[in-house]
Motif scaffolding. Structure first.
Motif, short mmCIF file in Angstrom:
data_model
loop_
_atom_site.label_atom_id
_atom_site.label_comp_id
_atom_site.label_asym_id
_atom_site.label_seq_id
_atom_site.Cartn_x
_atom_site.Cartn_y
_atom_site.Cartn_z
N LEU A 38 0.17 -10.41 -3.37
CA LEU A 38 0.05 -9.01 -3.71
C LEU A 38 -1.02 -8.79 -4.77
O LEU A 38 -1.00 -9.43 -5.82
N GLU A 39 -1.94 -7.87 -4.49
CA GLU A 39 -2.75 -7.33 -5.57
C GLU A 39 -1.81 -6.58 -6.51
O GLU A 39 -0.69 -6.21 -6.12
N MET A 40 -2.24 -6.33 -7.72
CA MET A 40 -1.38 -5.67 -8.71
C MET A 40 -2.20 -4.61 -9.42
O MET A 40 -3.28 -4.89 -9.94
N THR A 41 -1.69 -3.37 -9.43
CA THR A 41 -2.46 -2.28 -10.00
C THR A 41 -1.78 -1.71 -11.25
O THR A 41 -0.59 -1.92 -11.49
N LEU A 80 2.92 9.91 -8.96
CA LEU A 80 3.55 10.50 -7.78
C LEU A 80 3.67 9.41 -6.71
O LEU A 80 2.92 9.37 -5.73
N TYR A 81 4.65 8.54 -6.91
CA TYR A 81 4.78 7.36 -6.07
C TYR A 81 4.90 7.70 -4.59
O TYR A 81 4.47 6.93 -3.72
N HIS A 82 5.52 8.83 -4.27
CA HIS A 82 5.77 9.14 -2.87
C HIS A 82 4.48 9.23 -2.06
O HIS A 82 4.49 8.93 -0.86
N ARG A 83 3.39 9.63 -2.69
CA ARG A 83 2.12 9.70 -1.96
C ARG A 83 1.68 8.30 -1.51
O ARG A 83 1.17 8.12 -0.40
N PHE A 84 1.84 7.34 -2.39
CA PHE A 84 1.48 5.96 -2.06
C PHE A 84 2.41 5.40 -1.00
O PHE A 84 1.97 4.78 -0.02
N LEU A 85 3.72 5.59 -1.19
CA LEU A 85 4.69 5.01 -0.27
C LEU A 85 4.54 5.60 1.13
O LEU A 85 4.64 4.88 2.13
N LYS A 86 4.28 6.90 1.20
CA LYS A 86 4.06 7.53 2.51
C LYS A 86 2.85 6.94 3.20
O LYS A 86 2.87 6.65 4.40
N ASP A 87 1.76 6.78 2.45
CA ASP A 87 0.54 6.24 3.05
C ASP A 87 0.78 4.83 3.58
O ASP A 87 0.35 4.49 4.69
N TYR A 88 1.47 4.01 2.79
CA TYR A 88 1.71 2.63 3.23
C TYR A 88 2.61 2.61 4.47
O TYR A 88 2.38 1.81 5.40
N GLN A 89 3.62 3.44 4.50
CA GLN A 89 4.48 3.46 5.68
C GLN A 89 3.72 3.94 6.91
O GLN A 89 3.94 3.45 8.03
N GLN A 90 2.79 4.87 6.73
CA GLN A 90 1.96 5.31 7.85
C GLN A 90 1.05 4.19 8.35
O GLN A 90 0.66 4.19 9.52
N GLN A 91 0.73 3.25 7.46
CA GLN A 91 -0.05 2.08 7.87
C GLN A 91 0.80 1.07 8.64
O GLN A 91 0.28 0.10 9.18
N GLY A 92 2.13 1.27 8.64
CA GLY A 92 3.03 0.30 9.25
C GLY A 92 3.54 -0.73 8.28
O GLY A 92 4.18 -1.71 8.68
N ALA A 93 3.28 -0.52 6.99
CA ALA A 93 3.73 -1.46 5.96
C ALA A 93 5.19 -1.21 5.60
O ALA A 93 5.76 -0.15 5.89
N GLY A 143 -0.69 -7.87 0.38
CA GLY A 143 0.06 -6.64 0.11
C GLY A 143 -0.32 -6.11 -1.25
O GLY A 143 -1.33 -6.50 -1.84
N SER A 144 0.53 -5.22 -1.79
CA SER A 144 0.21 -4.57 -3.06
C SER A 144 1.46 -4.37 -3.89
O SER A 144 2.53 -4.07 -3.35
N GLU A 145 1.32 -4.55 -5.19
CA GLU A 145 2.33 -4.11 -6.15
C GLU A 145 1.73 -2.93 -6.92
O GLU A 145 0.90 -3.11 -7.80
N GLY A 146 2.13 -1.75 -6.54
CA GLY A 146 1.63 -0.55 -7.18
C GLY A 146 1.87 0.66 -6.30
O GLY A 146 1.89 0.53 -5.06
N PRO A 147 2.14 1.81 -6.93
CA PRO A 147 2.09 2.06 -8.37
C PRO A 147 3.15 1.24 -9.12
O PRO A 147 4.21 0.95 -8.59
N ARG A 194 8.75 4.52 -14.44
CA ARG A 194 9.58 4.81 -13.27
C ARG A 194 9.56 3.68 -12.25
O ARG A 194 9.80 3.88 -11.07
N GLY A 195 9.27 2.45 -12.70
CA GLY A 195 9.44 1.28 -11.85
C GLY A 195 8.15 0.75 -11.25
O GLY A 195 7.09 1.36 -11.33
N HIS A 196 8.29 -0.44 -10.63
CA HIS A 196 7.19 -1.09 -9.91
C HIS A 196 7.51 -1.06 -8.42
O HIS A 196 8.60 -1.43 -8.00
N THR A 197 6.54 -0.63 -7.62
CA THR A 197 6.73 -0.59 -6.18
C THR A 197 5.97 -1.72 -5.50
O THR A 197 4.96 -2.21 -6.01
N LEU A 198 6.45 -2.11 -4.33
CA LEU A 198 5.82 -3.14 -3.52
C LEU A 198 5.50 -2.56 -2.14
O LEU A 198 6.26 -1.73 -1.62
N ALA A 199 4.40 -3.02 -1.57
CA ALA A 199 4.05 -2.67 -0.19
C ALA A 199 3.62 -3.95 0.51
O ALA A 199 2.67 -4.61 0.06
N LEU A 200 4.30 -4.32 1.58
CA LEU A 200 4.05 -5.57 2.29
C LEU A 200 3.33 -5.29 3.60
O LEU A 200 3.59 -4.30 4.28
#
Length: 722
Positions: free
Chosen positions: A370-373, A430-443, A401-405, A410-416
């Motif tokens: 994971l990259e880390m931001t 605004l974590y939801h913007r990141f999480l939505k984008d990653y899920q749209q990628q299939g992550a 993958g990514s660790e971020g935001p 408000r926590g550390h998020t992961l995207a695999l």
């Protein structure tokens, strides 16, 4: 006997006064390096027999890591002395004075009593992976001098440059290592070092002749060399310093050849030697060693027995050894493949083969690098993402993958398994913007370090989970299994998988904890991620388990007709005898233990549960395993859906919703604490960034509050009417 000592005097005064950085009563603040995740900085402080002095914003050396109330170092002049004020210092002892020894070294430290009450020191010691002690100094008062000499004795000092940036001795404060107020009144998190003196009674020795040996570590199935973790120790217990044939494991900005299993926080990971230093081999290793007997330890993850051997080295001894590994179990035969969801290593294409061999040495089939931001940048970069960034060697895969935001607010998020990193500093809170984008990628998206209390992950989870943005939560890490916040989400009827991540290099070596995911037929990484998302998984640091309800496996959803007339539960666990023995096997329903199997005796390596369970309402079931020392495992749930197709736990819904609402209210009152960020020196104007994003965050919190209100209203309507 030759005696080396450090004495100062006129030389020191001259050095201080001639230093252009310093005039009388002046000080200089130093800055952490923004290009490294640790924020490394070398301090211009010269003393005899000290090759260099380094510190970092997030230091990690000789088993000590600094977290609380970290501050940038400062050079000060105190009573004519050039002093360093810092949270943490690592000193490199000049190799000409001492290198790779096994002697007692006397050290004198001149410290400022006003700023240095309780200290820890750790050093490179022969025969042990970590050696640390405490120091205390009486407070400064009118009748006591401000600067005070403290004497310490380092037994079996080795000084083989095995600390951060090749250092040998580390100093830090008690307040930096532990949370504020842990020992009562808040202490100073910094200390001030003004001088150091070293004394060594040197016994001249001649180097003995050496003899070459070659070791091949053989996979019994293929009869070919296979990557392994290796411990090699001489008769005194010292680890043999390896040569350049070993696999270099990147540890932050360092690439040391020797590593150690952390042992400061019990229960420690098992290792069958008191010296916990080890190295990685690609399957073969050759070295020239002095004659004598050596202890050799071989491991390859929790599914292999430890290999323990005595090697005799000498002119007439065997020079080539083929050492076969001894497998304990092979869950891949039943379709279970291991993965670590949280590893940090920078990577270029040329690194792939070495990194893959390192991870194969721990028997990790899917390694998520994971990259880390943070708000100021990113670290542990990957050269590519998606298919271009994936590397495969048989059934072993590296996936970026990514660790971020990630914020302490408000926590550390992961995207695999991402296709491309998502970056928007103007919306970072605004974590939801990141999480939505990653899920749209299939992550797959999730929260890291859940339950560790450092980063308010429970707040972020309360905000994002209701909207289906959380596929998994990392609840096993750093010797702990933390289930409370995960259980809350399951009690509300959400389908979230458990995950285990080593978070190397911050905590353990890769694969110390892992997910096993069930895969039908041929292994592919995408099947592994799909199985994790569907909850066909269990997490473990060693024990294996199986679990079914009325014949349905982990991750299944049962309808009322399938469970309301009763459930036949079958569960089992087994443990590699080299790692631990089993203590309990528990059946958990909606967060409560309803069946428990207790080990009989001290050497139980199998536990089985076969039980008929009377009618249950909706909810979830899972298996939880504990060992006598460090072993632990937990299955993903089997879900019991009600006639509305919801797997919520009726007795817990009301109180859990109220808890979520309380967390959202607390989050709405969030006060930014920049110093709690791991790379706080890199985050710029975090207050301004948060203030600009707070209106949008407040709107999102209000949306989540309406969700919980609606959920509770729906629950009351359905269950009061039916």
């Amino acid at each position: 006997m030759l005696r080396y000592s450090v004495t100062f005097g006129l030389w020191l005064c001259t050095a201080v006064l001639s230093n252009p950085l310093f005039g009388h009563g002046t000080s200089q603040h130093l800055e952490f390096d923004h290009t490294t995740p640790q924020g490394l900085v070398e301090i211009p402080w010269q003393r005899q027999h000290i090759a260099k002095v380094v510190t970092a914003g997030y230091p990690d050396s000789h088993g000590l890591a600094s977290f609380t109330d970290r501050q940038a170092p400062e050079l000060q002049e105190i009573e004519g002395q050039q002093c360093i004020k810092s949270n943490f210092l690592s000193l490199d002892i000049d190799d000409k004075f001492a290198f790779d020894i096994d002697e007692e070294i006397q050290i004198k430290l001149l410290i400022d009593r006003k700023d240095s009450k309780y200290l820890f020191y750790a050093y490179d010691r022969a025969g042990k992976a970590t050696a640390f002690e405490t120091l205390s100094a009486t407070e400064h008062s009118g009748n006591k001098p401000r600067l005070h000499w403290i004497d310490i004795s380092l037994e079996q000092a080795r000084f083989a440059n095995r600390g951060m940036q090749g250092t040998d001795l580390s100093l830090t404060t008690r307040a930096t290592l532990y949370p504020e107020g842990h020992f009562g009144p808040v202490e100073s998190a910094t200390f001030t070092l003004c001088d150091i003196q070293l004394l060594r009674e040197h016994k001249p020795t001649s180097l003995p002749p050496t003899h070459k040996i070659t070791l091949d570590f053989i996979d019994p199935e293929t009869q070919q060399p296979t990557p392994v973790r290796v411990g090699l120790y001489d008769a005194s217990g010292k680890s043999v310093l390896p040569n350049n044939q070993v696999l270099p494991l990147s540890f932050y900005s360092d690439k040391p050849h020797l590593h150690f299993l952390r042992s400061l926080i019990p229960p420690s990971q098992p290792w069958p030697h008191k010296n916990r230093y080890f190295f990685y081999s690609d399957g073969s290793y050759s070295a020239s060693l002095p004659a004598g007997d050596y202890q050799l330890v071989i491991s390859k993850g929790p599914l292999y027995r430890f290999g323990l051997y005595t090697l005799s080295v000498g002119e007439k001894k065997p020079s080539h050894h083929r050492i076969a590994l001894s497998p304990w179990r092979s869950p891949t035969q039943q379709g279970w493949y291991s993965g670590d969801v949280h590893i940090h290593m920078s990577r270029q294409p040329s690194d792939n083969q070495v990194i893959s061999q390192l991870l194969q040495a721990e028997d990790i089939h899917v390694s998520n690098l994971l990259e880390m931001t943070n708000l100021g940048g990113q670290h542990f970069q990957q050269y590519a993402y998606g298919d271009e960034g994936e590397y495969r060697d048989g059934h072993y895969t590296i996936t970026p993958g990514s660790e971020g935001p990630r914020t302490a607010q408000r926590g550390h998020t992961l995207a695999l398994n991402i296709e491309q990193p998502y970056r928007d500093d103007d919306q970072y809170f605004l974590y939801h913007r990141f999480l939505k984008d990653y899920q749209q990628q299939g992550a797959l998206t999730g929260y890291a370090h859940l339950g560790s209390k450092e980063f308010n992950a429970s707040w972020g989870l309360a905000l994002d989970a209701p909207f289906g943005l959380v596929d998994f939560v990392e609840i096993m890490q750093n010797g702990a299994l933390r289930t409370a916040f995960w259980y809350e989400r399951l009690n509300l009827g959400e389908r979230i998988a458990p995950a285990a991540g080593s978070d190397f290099p911050y905590f353990d070596q890769p694969g110390a904890v892992r997910n096993y995911v069930k895969i039908e037929e041929t292994f592919t990484p995408n099947k592994w991620f799909k199985g994790l998302q569907q909850g066909q998984t269990f997490i473990t640091n060693g024990p294996l388990l199986s679990f079914s309800a009325n014949g349905h496996p982990i991750g299944s959803t049962l309808t009322p007709k399938q469970y309301q007339t009763g459930l036949l539960i079958k569960a089992s666990s087994e443990q590699n005898p080299d790692l631990d023995s089993l203590e309990t096997l528990e059946l958990v329903y909606c967060g409560q233990v309803i069946k428990r199997m207790q080990a009989r005796g001290d050497n139980t390596y199998h536990l089985n549960l076969s039980s008929d369970i009377a009618s249950l309402s909706s909810g979830w079931l899972a298996i939880r395993i504990r060992g006598k020392h460090s072993a632990m495992a937990h299955s993903a749930p089997i879900y019991l859906a009600d006639k509305f197709n919801r797997s919520w736990c009726p007795k817990q819904v009301d109180s859990t919703v109220k808890t979520m609402q309380q967390r959202l209210r607390a989050m709405a009152q969030l006060k930014i604490k920049p110093e709690r960020e791991l790379e706080y020196w890199q985050n710029g104007d975090i207050h301004g960034d948060f203030d600009r994003q707070k209106p949008a965050l407040t709107s999102r919190i209000a949306l989540a509050e309406r969700y919980y209100h609606s959920l509770l209203t729906l629950f009351n309507q359905l269950y009061k009417k039916h």
